[in-house]
Design a protein around this motif. Structure first.
Motif, PDB file in Angstrom:
ATOM      1  N   ALA A 225      35.841  68.490   9.073  1.00 56.49           N
ATOM      2  CA  ALA A 225      36.987  69.100   8.216  1.00 56.49           C
ATOM      3  C   ALA A 225      38.196  69.078   8.908  1.00 56.49           C
ATOM      4  O   ALA A 225      39.236  68.802   8.364  1.00 56.49           O
ATOM      5  CB  ALA A 225      36.600  70.821   8.677  1.00 56.49           C
ATOM      6  N   ARG A 226      38.266  68.610  10.271  1.00 57.92           N
ATOM      7  CA  ARG A 226      39.548  68.223  10.913  1.00 57.92           C
ATOM      8  C   ARG A 226      40.136  66.986  10.571  1.00 57.92           C
ATOM      9  O   ARG A 226      41.170  66.965  10.231  1.00 57.92           O
ATOM     10  CB  ARG A 226      39.379  68.134  12.399  1.00 57.92           C
ATOM     11  CG  ARG A 226      39.192  69.807  13.118  1.00 57.92           C
ATOM     12  CD  ARG A 226      38.955  69.610  14.627  1.00 57.92           C
ATOM     13  NE  ARG A 226      38.633  71.048  14.969  1.00 57.92           N
ATOM     14  CZ  ARG A 226      38.691  70.951  16.582  1.00 57.92           C
ATOM     15  NH1 ARG A 226      38.481  69.938  17.309  1.00 57.92           N
ATOM     16  NH2 ARG A 226      38.346  72.350  16.850  1.00 57.92           N
ATOM     17  N   ARG A 227      39.203  65.990  10.228  1.00 57.09           N
ATOM     18  CA  ARG A 227      39.542  64.757   9.631  1.00 57.09           C
ATOM     19  C   ARG A 227      40.041  64.865   8.163  1.00 57.09           C
ATOM     20  O   ARG A 227      40.959  64.367   7.920  1.00 57.09           O
ATOM     21  CB  ARG A 227      38.386  63.770   9.629  1.00 57.09           C
ATOM     22  CG  ARG A 227      38.135  63.021  11.191  1.00 57.09           C
ATOM     23  CD  ARG A 227      36.682  62.500  11.272  1.00 57.09           C
ATOM     24  NE  ARG A 227      36.537  62.071  12.627  1.00 57.09           N
ATOM     25  CZ  ARG A 227      35.552  61.113  12.870  1.00 57.09           C
ATOM     26  NH1 ARG A 227      34.645  60.765  11.975  1.00 57.09           N
ATOM     27  NH2 ARG A 227      35.262  60.886  14.176  1.00 57.09           N
ATOM     28  N   ALA A 228      39.460  65.713   7.646  1.00 54.31           N
ATOM     29  CA  ALA A 228      39.882  65.793   6.113  1.00 54.31           C
ATOM     30  C   ALA A 228      41.334  66.616   6.232  1.00 54.31           C
ATOM     31  O   ALA A 228      42.388  66.333   5.304  1.00 54.31           O
ATOM     32  CB  ALA A 228      38.738  66.701   5.373  1.00 54.31           C
ATOM     33  N   ALA A 229      41.387  67.463   7.170  1.00 50.21           N
ATOM     34  CA  ALA A 229      42.629  68.195   7.201  1.00 50.21           C
ATOM     35  C   ALA A 229      43.827  67.274   7.616  1.00 50.21           C
ATOM     36  O   ALA A 229      45.116  67.332   7.010  1.00 50.21           O
ATOM     37  CB  ALA A 229      42.689  69.546   7.530  1.00 50.21           C
ATOM     38  N   ARG A 230      43.588  66.510   8.529  1.00 47.34           N
ATOM     39  CA  ARG A 230      44.505  65.562   8.996  1.00 47.34           C
ATOM     40  C   ARG A 230      44.797  64.439   7.773  1.00 47.34           C
ATOM     41  O   ARG A 230      46.107  63.961   7.700  1.00 47.34           O
ATOM     42  CB  ARG A 230      44.017  64.784  10.242  1.00 47.34           C
ATOM     43  CG  ARG A 230      45.175  64.076  10.932  1.00 47.34           C
ATOM     44  CD  ARG A 230      44.582  63.394  12.215  1.00 47.34           C
ATOM     45  NE  ARG A 230      43.926  64.459  13.163  1.00 47.34           N
ATOM     46  CZ  ARG A 230      42.720  64.454  13.353  1.00 47.34           C
ATOM     47  NH1 ARG A 230      41.860  63.588  12.841  1.00 47.34           N
ATOM     48  NH2 ARG A 230      42.334  65.322  14.334  1.00 47.34           N
ATOM     49  N   ALA A 231      44.023  64.048   7.314  1.00 48.98           N
ATOM     50  CA  ALA A 231      44.150  63.155   6.090  1.00 48.98           C
ATOM     51  C   ALA A 231      44.929  63.744   4.974  1.00 48.98           C
ATOM     52  O   ALA A 231      45.967  63.075   4.454  1.00 48.98           O
ATOM     53  CB  ALA A 231      42.795  62.482   5.629  1.00 48.98           C
ATOM     54  N   ALA A 232      44.901  65.232   4.722  1.00 46.89           N
ATOM     55  CA  ALA A 232      45.602  65.610   3.677  1.00 46.89           C
ATOM     56  C   ALA A 232      47.092  66.021   4.121  1.00 46.89           C
ATOM     57  O   ALA A 232      47.754  65.966   3.028  1.00 46.89           O
ATOM     58  CB  ALA A 232      45.003  67.076   3.460  1.00 46.89           C
ATOM     59  N   LYS A 233      47.326  65.957   5.479  1.00 43.86           N
ATOM     60  CA  LYS A 233      48.771  66.106   5.921  1.00 43.86           C
ATOM     61  C   LYS A 233      49.568  64.879   5.527  1.00 43.86           C
ATOM     62  O   LYS A 233      49.272  63.716   5.532  1.00 43.86           O
ATOM     63  CB  LYS A 233      48.872  66.069   7.275  1.00 43.86           C
ATOM     64  CG  LYS A 233      48.140  67.658   7.495  1.00 43.86           C
ATOM     65  CD  LYS A 233      48.368  67.951   9.194  1.00 43.86           C
ATOM     66  CE  LYS A 233      47.818  69.456   9.624  1.00 43.86           C
ATOM     67  NZ  LYS A 233      47.755  69.467  10.860  1.00 43.86           N
TER      68      LYS A 233
END
Length: 456
Positions: A225-233
């Motif tokens: 989830a953290r990786r997905a949120a970082r990629a969405a930024k």
């Protein structure tokens, strides 16, 4: 199938007399059901067992070849073409025998049927497919010609037509299949969207099937989830470009607002202020509250008329930008080293300044004045009329000699009663100054009425 019969003269239960006359043994064997050699209705698997005789009651009987009738002559080939065709494709008669039973969903006759005359013409006969009886159709009725397949290899359309719908209502008639071979039928099935009888699937249906087959989504772990949120930024470069774009847009909007304010709104406001000041000056004159003399900076004391340019603007003391010029009024050079004479003086130069653009722009078109055009200064006591004499299109702002008692470059040779109009040039800039000079030609007391320049 070959009959196993006892030899002549044999004793015991297999003797000749145990089965009574000849042919009884073969008739009993034929009634046995053999799943491997199950013939079609009314037929035999062997070409030697033919329906050669018909009894009077209309039922066909099989009379096999026996030893008593003579030796069996095998056919020239290993199968009989005409018999094989009749065995598998049915009799080629105009009418079929009535049916009383159904085998595997296909109407058949319970016993042997009378043979139909075989055509002498060589080649295969047309195929007639036997199907299940539909609504209002008797069992065993011969259907229309469908294709070149046999009854045992019927297509999906034929099987669907033979099965009633769940609702009890008859299914709509299937579309006729292609009359070509297997390759043509496959191409026709592909053109209809898949297998024969199946409707074409749409993109929505396929996406729904894929979503159903995918099942419920598996929850992501905390790290995922953290990786997905970082990629969405957004990346720093994207953020910086977005900020720069917003700054430019804001700057452009502000510039547009500023230009609108300068070119349109300042004129409206200046005209309103100048109009109120003009009315105030006239009211004071009417009430006798003012008298000629010294005036405070920013105080209005006269009115300038330029009939050719349709200009009527108040004249105030001083050339302050905030107190006088930006308020739509015309300023009189009356302070310090730039102090000039008043119109009522016996001689001197009455010099004034005004905006050419924005803030009321009273001097915008003074470059259109021609020699002889009237310029009138109205005071509490009199009207002073000047005629335009000359123009200096461009000069430096530091050239203060243009407002001297005898203006330099005006063409005047000696002292007199002059008027000088100064403004900025070119338009919308303050780089240079434009100068217009005039010479007094008439002084008329207010008691005598307006001069001809204002009456005409």
């Amino acid at each position: 199938m070959t009959s196993h019969r006892p030899h002549a003269g044999q004793d015991g239960p297999y003797a000749q007399g145990a089965y009574e006359p000849d042919g009884t043994f073969e008739a009993a064997v034929e009634q046995l059901a053999d799943p491997l050699n199950d013939p079609l209705p009314g037929q035999h698997t062997s070409p030697w067992f033919r329906t050669d005789t018909t009894q009077a009651d209309g039922e066909a009987r099989q009379t096999p070849q026996t030893e008593a009738q003579g030796p069996v002559e095998p056919p020239g080939e290993w199968y009989d073409p005409e018999g094989y065709q009749r065995d598998w494709y049915g009799h080629q008669g105009p009418e079929a025998a009535p049916a009383s039973n159904t085998v595997r969903g296909t109407a058949v006759t319970p016993g042997p049927v009378a043979p139909a005359p075989v055509s002498a013409a060589p080649g295969p006969a047309p195929v007639l497919a036997v199907h299940d009886p539909g609504p209002g159709q008797p069992a065993g009725e011969v259907g229309a010609v469908l294709n070149d397949e046999t009854v045992a290899l019927r297509t999906t359309d034929t099987r669907r037509a033979s099965q009633p719908s769940r609702s009890g209502a008859p299914d709509p008639a299937p579309e006729p299949p292609p009359t070509g071979g297997r390759a043509e039928r496959r191409r026709a099935a592909k053109g209809r969207g898949g297998r024969r009888g199946e409707p074409r699937r749409t993109v929505e249906a396929e996406s729904a099937e894929s979503a159903e087959s995918a099942g419920p989504a598996v929850p992501m772990s905390r790290l995922e989830a953290r990786r997905a949120a970082r990629a969405a930024k957004d990346s720093p470069a994207v953020v910086a470009s977005r900020v720069v774009g917003e700054v430019f847009i804001t700057f452009g909007v502000l510039m547009l607002l500023f230009v609108t304010y300068q070119l349109w709104w300042t004129n409206i406001r200046a005209d309103q202020i100048a109009g109120r000041e003009t009315n105030k000056i006239q009211d004071d004159w009417a009430n006798g509250d003012r008298s000629p003399g010294a005036f405070e900076p920013g105080q209005g004391f006269a009115i300038l008329h330029i009939p050719k340019l349709d200009v009527v603007a108040p004249i105030a003391e001083g050339i302050s930008k905030e107190k006088v010029l930006d308020r739509g009024m015309i300023g009189h050079y009356g302070e310090g080293k730039l102090k000039t004479a008043m119109p009522s003086a016996e001689q001197g130069n009455f010099a004034v300044a005004g905006h050419r653009n924005t803030h009321g722009e009273p001097f915008r078109y003074i470059n259109k004045l021609k020699p002889g055009d009237p310029i009138v200064v109205e005071t509490q006591d009199a009207y002073y009329t000047y005629e335009m004499a000359s123009i200096l299109p461009q000069t430096s702002p530091s050239n203060v000699a243009v407002i001297d008692e005898v203006p330099a470059g005006s063409g005047f040779t000696g002292p007199g009663r002059y008027v000088t109009l100064t403004t900025c040039t070119p338009e919308f800039t303050s780089t240079y100054r434009m100068i217009v000079w005039g010479k007094m030609v008439d002084e008329r007391p207010r008691s005598k009425g307006k001069p001809d320049a204002l009456v005409g």
